[in-house]
Write an enzyme that holds these catalytic residues in place. Structure first.
Site, PDB file in Angstrom:
ATOM      1  N   CYS B 180      44.949  49.359  46.536  1.00  0.00           N
ATOM      2  CA  CYS B 180      44.103  50.492  45.539  1.00  0.00           C
ATOM      3  C   CYS B 180      45.279  51.900  45.316  1.00  0.00           C
ATOM      4  O   CYS B 180      44.761  52.273  44.296  1.00  0.00           O
ATOM      5  CB  CYS B 180      42.701  50.853  46.429  1.00  0.00           C
ATOM      6  SG  CYS B 180      41.775  48.848  47.102  1.00  0.00           S
ATOM      7  N   HIS B 184      45.566  53.880  41.903  1.00  0.00           N
ATOM      8  CA  HIS B 184      44.271  54.854  41.636  1.00  0.00           C
ATOM      9  C   HIS B 184      44.587  56.013  42.588  1.00  0.00           C
ATOM     10  O   HIS B 184      43.304  57.128  43.224  1.00  0.00           O
ATOM     11  CB  HIS B 184      42.970  54.165  41.756  1.00  0.00           C
ATOM     12  CG  HIS B 184      42.736  53.185  41.139  1.00  0.00           C
ATOM     13  ND1 HIS B 184      42.503  53.697  40.015  1.00  0.00           N
ATOM     14  CD2 HIS B 184      43.696  51.719  40.952  1.00  0.00           C
ATOM     15  CE1 HIS B 184      42.646  52.396  39.293  1.00  0.00           C
ATOM     16  NE2 HIS B 184      43.217  51.197  39.858  1.00  0.00           N
ATOM     17  N   ARG B 228      35.728  42.488  38.703  1.00  0.00           N
ATOM     18  CA  ARG B 228      37.263  43.475  38.582  1.00  0.00           C
ATOM     19  C   ARG B 228      37.792  43.928  39.581  1.00  0.00           C
ATOM     20  O   ARG B 228      39.124  44.318  39.765  1.00  0.00           O
ATOM     21  CB  ARG B 228      36.003  44.909  38.386  1.00  0.00           C
ATOM     22  CG  ARG B 228      36.937  45.652  37.779  1.00  0.00           C
ATOM     23  CD  ARG B 228      38.174  46.270  37.318  1.00  0.00           C
ATOM     24  NE  ARG B 228      39.041  45.214  37.829  1.00  0.00           N
ATOM     25  CZ  ARG B 228      40.599  45.462  36.867  1.00  0.00           C
ATOM     26  NH1 ARG B 228      39.973  45.746  35.469  1.00  0.00           N
ATOM     27  NH2 ARG B 228      41.534  44.757  37.391  1.00  0.00           N
ATOM     28  N   CYS B 232      41.646  42.971  40.704  1.00  0.00           N
ATOM     29  CA  CYS B 232      42.712  44.308  41.333  1.00  0.00           C
ATOM     30  C   CYS B 232      43.080  43.836  42.498  1.00  0.00           C
ATOM     31  O   CYS B 232      44.493  44.207  42.799  1.00  0.00           O
ATOM     32  CB  CYS B 232      42.053  45.594  41.610  1.00  0.00           C
ATOM     33  SG  CYS B 232      40.964  46.828  40.095  1.00  0.00           S
TER      34      CYS B 232
END
Lengths: 221, 271, 103
Positions: B180, B184, B228, B232
């Protein structure tokens, strides 16, 4: 789920070989609730095979395990391990089989544009894209570019094209972790994302004097 | 992201009026155009249509027990919907689990309505069982719009879930070595032209956590947080996360706790 | 029949602003499904809005309008309590009418 269980052992083994534990001192950057046993259990129960994306993808290699605790990986204490990982990744780099660095920059542009490949909605057997524009500015005409990686505008024009420069760029594309252990960039050659011919096309996009990357006019307004 | 958009549009207006700060003046025209477009979308969010559908699902008796979901306990007591989403995920005594909204909805559908959760877990996000989940999520999340996100892990299982979420956030794997954090984990970056929220920070976490469920204009689809996260992981080249699995709840806990104190802007709207 | 519309109307200084959110697939007829079969066109082609029974807006739409269309416009006149009525008809002959009161 059964598939997940068979990989449980492999994940656990890799976690045990991981950096935080191997060093013995530094606590991981997450709290005790995510100890190896709990985390491994969660991974195994939370994912399933879909299309070409199987649960064996959760099994980390040494580089991935090391970089999964960025704080520990970046610490001065881990400097030696970083160098060792970089060297191990450098050793995976296969240089162009015919000694030629550059392909066709026009093909390179297409590869740089494409983000296809390796997701569970991708079909096996179709060529993968390079995902380059997701993170890099490359040709000045393309304004839809990401900023996770540095701009590659004027790449060849700024660096020239001697053997050393070519070698570094090839190694970066083939296995980005050979130069920076925890680079955000995928290891396109090492992981089999791009074939040798595709990497040559990307090299041409960066180095060919005719490539828009090296155009004299500068970025389009 | 929402904050960034409003700041960007403010800058855009300032440019057209008189002056702008140097930083904003450097923004290119394409970026400004996109931000103006996003701002325009805020009026007339089709998510409202899904909220209406969700409210009807909530209030209509269904399942073998012919019961509605109106007595569902989302954490504030049976039947309390207002403000509940802003306080999720949390630990629930009856299940002894930390649950996000969607997993809690499944619990209520099973206990109150007598429904089998399996088809809801296993169906595709575009199939009717998931459409129900997403409409319900749109409705419940809309009842926390404007509320402060208030998720502070206290129960040991909540704290463990937060730890697991943080570790999951940084877990690199798959053919692209992505976690992730690859997208991010830095501030102020983007993929193509899409701004990326920085999830370890309060503002970034709120921009992510506080704006889903959201209507995605380009796809004409309403997405829940579970959808969502699922997408991802698809782009991360991971295998598929099981719907409402602990990995997804752990990440939700990590985001929600990081975002605590910021404003819930659900349901959101995206390009 | 379709799903309900969301209609909001507010009057201020002799002008009524009407905002309508419609639930409709709005298929263009140019898309194909996973098997390569063309998804048939299906879209709203006529929309009428009335304020207190009088037609104040009428439009003919095509497949270029987005899914779940949103339409906002202003008309002269109208006051709180007036009835707004909106009707759409799609190319399959399906139709739906919803009403709201001006606030």
């Amino acid at each position: 789920m059964k598939n997940a269980m068979t990989h449980l052992a492999a994940i656990a083994a890799l976690l045990l070989a991981g950096p935080a534990l191997a060093q013995g001192k530094a606590a991981p950057s997450w709290g005790p609730g995510a100890d190896d046993a709990a985390f491994t259990r969660m991974l195994a129960a939370s994912f399933k095979d879909k299309g070409i994306a199987k649960v064996d993808r959760l099994t980390q290699d040494e580089t991935q395990a090391f970089c999964s605790d960025p704080e520990a990986a970046a610490s001065p204490a881990a400097a030696e391990k970083r160098q060792r990982i970089e060297a191990a990744n450098m050793a995976t780099v296969k240089w162009p089989s015919d000694g030629k660095w550059l392909g066709d920059w026009k093909e390179g542009e297409k590869i740089a544009q494409s983000g296809r490949g390796n997701t569970w909605t991708d079909k096996p057997g179709e060529p993968n894209g390079g995902n380059c524009y997701n993170c890099h500015q490359i040709s000045p005409a393309e304004i839809s570019y990401g900023t996770i990686g540095p701009s590659l505008l004027q790449y060849g024009a700024l660096r020239g094209g001697d053997e050393e420069t070519m070698k570094a760029a090839w190694a970066k594309i083939y296995n980005a972790k050979s130069l920076n252990a925890c680079s955000n960039m995928p290891r396109a050659g090492h992981m089999g994302i791009l074939a040798e011919a595709q990497i040559k096309h990307l090299m041409a996009l960066l180095f060919d004097p005719a490539s828009p990357v090296n155009a004299k006019t500068g970025p389009a307004k | 992201m929402v904050d960034r958009v409003s700041v960007g549009v403010a800058a855009f207006l300032a440019v057209s009026a008189v002056a702008a700060t140097a930083a904003y003046a450097q923004k290119d025209a394409a970026q400004e155009g996109i931000e103006a477009y996003r701002e325009a979308l805020q009026d007339g969010n089709p998510a409202e249509l899904y909220e209406a559908t969700g409210e009807e699902l909530w209030k209509t008796p269904a399942g073998p027990k012919k019961a509605s979901l109106e007595q569902c306990d989302l954490g504030l007591g049976p039947g309390v919907v207002k403000g509940a989403y802003a306080r999720l995920p949390r630990h629930f005594q009856d299940t002894d689990r930390v649950q996000d909204l969607e997993s809690r909805l499944l619990t209520c559908m099973e206990t109150l309505q007598g429904k089998d959760p399996k088809p809801y877990v296993e169906s595709a996000f575009t199939a009717p069982p998931k459409e129900e989940m997403i409409a319900l999520a749109a409705y419940v999340s809309g009842q926390s719009k404007g509320d402060a996100i208030a998720v502070a892990p206290k129960h040991p299982k909540e704290q463990a879930m937060y730890d697991l979420g943080k570790r999951m956030f940084y877990y690199q794997s798959g053919p692209y070595d992505f976690s992730c954090a690859t997208c991010h984990g830095q501030e102020g970056t983007r993929i193509r032209l899409q701004d990326l929220p920085y999830i370890p920070g309060t503002k970034g976490a709120a921009a992510g956590w506080g704006s889903w469920p959201a209507y995605r204009v380009s796809a004409g689809q309403m997405w829940s947080m579970q959808w969502r996260l699922n997408d991802c992981f698809r782009q991360q080249r991971f295998p598929e996360p099981v719907y409402t699995s602990d990995a997804t709840i752990a990440l939700s806990m990590y985001m929600a706790a990081n975002a605590s104190g910021e404003t819930m802007k659900t349901p959101g709207i995206k390009r | 029949m379709g799903n309900p519309m969301k209609i909001r109307a507010s009057a201020k200084d002799g002008v009524t602003e009407i905002k309508i959110l419609m639930s409709h697939e709005m298929e263009t007829g140019q898309r194909k499904d996973a098997n390569g079969t063309v998804i048939p066109a299906w879209f709203i082609n006529e929309i009428t809005a009335k304020l207190d029974g009088k037609t104040v807006m009428q439009a003919q739409w095509g497949p270029s309008i987005s899914k779940n269309p949103y339409l906002a416009f202003k008309v002269k006149g109208g006051k709180a309590g007036d009835k707004v009525s909106v009707t759409w008809v799609d190319n399959r002959g399906d139709t739906r009418t919803d009403e709201a009161a001006v606030t």
